[in-house]
Design a protein around this motif. Sequence first.
Motif, PDB file in Angstrom:
ATOM      1  N   PRO A  64       0.825  -1.217   0.000  1.00 17.22           N
ATOM      2  CA  PRO A  64       0.000   0.000   0.000  1.00 17.22           C
ATOM      3  C   PRO A  64       0.858   1.266   0.000  1.00 17.22           C
ATOM      4  N   GLU A  65       2.004   1.233   0.690  1.00 16.97           N
ATOM      5  CA  GLU A  65       2.883   2.401   0.750  1.00 16.97           C
ATOM      6  C   GLU A  65       3.439   2.737  -0.629  1.00 16.97           C
ATOM      7  N   LEU A  66       3.771   1.717  -1.398  1.00 20.58           N
ATOM      8  CA  LEU A  66       4.288   1.956  -2.742  1.00 20.58           C
ATOM      9  C   LEU A  66       3.193   2.510  -3.643  1.00 20.58           C
ATOM     10  N   ARG A  67       1.999   1.970  -3.541  1.00 22.33           N
ATOM     11  CA  ARG A  67       0.893   2.458  -4.370  1.00 22.33           C
ATOM     12  C   ARG A  67       0.596   3.940  -4.106  1.00 22.33           C
ATOM     13  N   LYS A  68       0.851   4.397  -2.895  1.00 21.35           N
ATOM     14  CA  LYS A  68       0.619   5.812  -2.553  1.00 21.35           C
ATOM     15  C   LYS A  68       1.631   6.733  -3.235  1.00 21.35           C
ATOM     16  N   LEU A  69       2.756   6.197  -3.691  1.00 23.94           N
ATOM     17  CA  LEU A  69       3.782   7.017  -4.345  1.00 23.94           C
ATOM     18  C   LEU A  69       3.356   7.479  -5.738  1.00 23.94           C
ATOM     19  N   GLN A  70       2.412   6.776  -6.330  1.00 22.50           N
ATOM     20  CA  GLN A  70       1.940   7.163  -7.657  1.00 22.50           C
ATOM     21  C   GLN A  70       1.075   8.406  -7.532  1.00 22.50           C
ATOM     22  N   LEU A  71       1.450   9.439  -8.291  1.00 22.20           N
ATOM     23  CA  LEU A  71       0.769  10.713  -8.111  1.00 22.20           C
ATOM     24  C   LEU A  71       0.033  11.225  -9.338  1.00 22.20           C
ATOM     25  N   THR A  72       0.415  10.795 -10.541  1.00 20.31           N
ATOM     26  CA  THR A  72      -0.188  11.391 -11.735  1.00 20.31           C
ATOM     27  C   THR A  72      -0.619  10.332 -12.737  1.00 20.31           C
ATOM     28  N   ASP A  73      -1.458  10.770 -13.660  1.00 16.58           N
ATOM     29  CA  ASP A  73      -1.884   9.894 -14.746  1.00 16.58           C
ATOM     30  C   ASP A  73      -0.845   9.836 -15.860  1.00 16.58           C
ATOM     31  N   ASP A  74       0.202  10.659 -15.763  1.00 14.30           N
ATOM     32  CA  ASP A  74       1.243  10.687 -16.790  1.00 14.30           C
ATOM     33  C   ASP A  74       2.242   9.547 -16.644  1.00 14.30           C
ATOM     34  N   GLU A  75       2.154   8.790 -15.588  1.00 12.75           N
ATOM     35  CA  GLU A  75       3.101   7.698 -15.354  1.00 12.75           C
ATOM     36  C   GLU A  75       2.836   6.565 -16.330  1.00 12.75           C
ATOM     37  N   HIS A  76       3.919   5.904 -16.728  1.00  8.38           N
ATOM     38  CA  HIS A  76       3.800   4.831 -17.713  1.00  8.38           C
ATOM     39  C   HIS A  76       4.896   3.801 -17.495  1.00  8.38           C
ATOM     40  N   ASP A  77       4.807   2.709 -18.214  1.00  8.17           N
ATOM     41  CA  ASP A  77       5.810   1.642 -18.204  1.00  8.17           C
ATOM     42  C   ASP A  77       6.101   1.109 -16.801  1.00  8.17           C
ATOM     43  N   HIS A  78       5.057   0.874 -16.032  1.00  8.66           N
ATOM     44  CA  HIS A  78       5.219   0.270 -14.708  1.00  8.66           C
ATOM     45  C   HIS A  78       5.835  -1.115 -14.874  1.00  8.66           C
ATOM     46  N   THR A  79       6.797  -1.425 -14.034  1.00  2.00           N
ATOM     47  CA  THR A  79       7.421  -2.742 -14.082  1.00  2.00           C
ATOM     48  C   THR A  79       8.185  -2.989 -12.794  1.00  2.00           C
ATOM     49  N   TRP A  80       8.740  -4.168 -12.665  1.00  2.00           N
ATOM     50  CA  TRP A  80       9.457  -4.533 -11.445  1.00  2.00           C
ATOM     51  C   TRP A  80      10.493  -5.597 -11.786  1.00  2.00           C
ATOM     52  N   VAL A  81      11.472  -5.731 -10.890  1.00  2.00           N
ATOM     53  CA  VAL A  81      12.530  -6.717 -11.069  1.00  2.00           C
ATOM     54  C   VAL A  81      13.026  -7.148  -9.691  1.00  2.00           C
ATOM     55  N   THR A  82      13.262  -8.445  -9.515  1.00  3.05           N
ATOM     56  CA  THR A  82      13.766  -8.947  -8.233  1.00  3.05           C
ATOM     57  C   THR A  82      15.291  -8.861  -8.190  1.00  3.05           C
ATOM     58  N   TRP A  83      15.815  -8.934  -6.974  1.00  8.08           N
ATOM     59  CA  TRP A  83      17.264  -8.952  -6.833  1.00  8.08           C
ATOM     60  C   TRP A  83      17.839 -10.207  -7.502  1.00  8.08           C
ATOM     61  N   THR A  84      17.122 -11.316  -7.463  1.00  7.59           N
ATOM     62  CA  THR A  84      17.600 -12.536  -8.135  1.00  7.59           C
ATOM     63  C   THR A  84      17.899 -12.241  -9.596  1.00  7.59           C
ATOM     64  N   GLU A  85      16.991 -11.543 -10.273  1.00 11.31           N
ATOM     65  CA  GLU A  85      17.191 -11.221 -11.691  1.00 11.31           C
ATOM     66  C   GLU A  85      18.341 -10.237 -11.889  1.00 11.31           C
ATOM     67  N   LEU A  86      18.408  -9.233 -11.027  1.00  6.13           N
ATOM     68  CA  LEU A  86      19.476  -8.242 -11.156  1.00  6.13           C
ATOM     69  C   LEU A  86      20.849  -8.872 -10.916  1.00  6.13           C
ATOM     70  N   SER A  87      20.904  -9.806  -9.993  1.00  5.46           N
ATOM     71  CA  SER A  87      22.195 -10.433  -9.672  1.00  5.46           C
ATOM     72  C   SER A  87      22.692 -11.334 -10.800  1.00  5.46           C
ATOM     73  N   ARG A  88      21.837 -11.672 -11.729  1.00  9.81           N
ATOM     74  CA  ARG A  88      22.229 -12.539 -12.857  1.00  9.81           C
ATOM     75  C   ARG A  88      22.656 -11.768 -14.103  1.00  9.81           C
ATOM     76  N   ILE A  89      22.650 -10.447 -14.047  1.00 14.24           N
ATOM     77  CA  ILE A  89      23.061  -9.659 -15.211  1.00 14.24           C
ATOM     78  C   ILE A  89      24.525  -9.934 -15.520  1.00 14.24           C
ATOM     79  N   ASP A  90      24.815 -10.210 -16.763  1.00 15.50           N
ATOM     80  CA  ASP A  90      26.195 -10.379 -17.223  1.00 15.50           C
ATOM     81  C   ASP A  90      26.723  -9.001 -17.587  1.00 15.50           C
TER      82      ASP A  90
END
Length: 192
Positions: A64-90
């Motif tokens: 809920p705290e993260l959802r409150k950070l959204q403030l405008t209708d101009d926001e786009h390309d919402h996405t997410w990534v886990t640390w597992t995925e980030l740690s696998r970047i070559d």
Amino acid sequence: MGTDIAGGVEIRPHGPASPWLLADVDLDDLPRHYDAFGLLFGVRNYAGFDPVAPGRGLPGDASPELRKLQLTDDEHDHTWVTWTELSRIDWDAPAPRVDDRIHKYEGTRFVGKSGFGADWQAVAGESADPRGSSYPEGTEWRSGDRIWRVERLTQSDVLRTDPQLATLFDTMRNLANQHGPDNVRLVVWFDS
């Protein structure tokens, strides 16, 4: 108008059965860095990276705290990534293609990316295509001590030029050591 990033880091402090909570990690210091946006999320991907986590949308179980950070209708390309995925970047991997932006140097000093200016046009010719990906890697135009070059980035170029992103990754790594790599994620969106 440029594109900015917003969002937050979430953790599940008690493992997969617990709800996500917004961690006390400030993303306000992240600069407008299109190479990072492109590599991680496919947004403004001029460098031609294969993005790690494009277009996933806002997670249905976002805190809920993260959802409150959204403030405008101009926001786009919402996405997410886990640390597992980030740690696998070559980080040594090159982008699959050359950068769309032509890299500009004064002598050996890197000045910036784009090359669209009148000074480049005067050297390259009026009919020259300002997209670097129109030319073979290594193509150069020279005028005095100025050099415009078509280059291919590596994924490590993103961290090398963005100390704030490196700091964010260090923070996420520390959280992953505490809570597990699948229990730490970065949730973002963009504003143009």
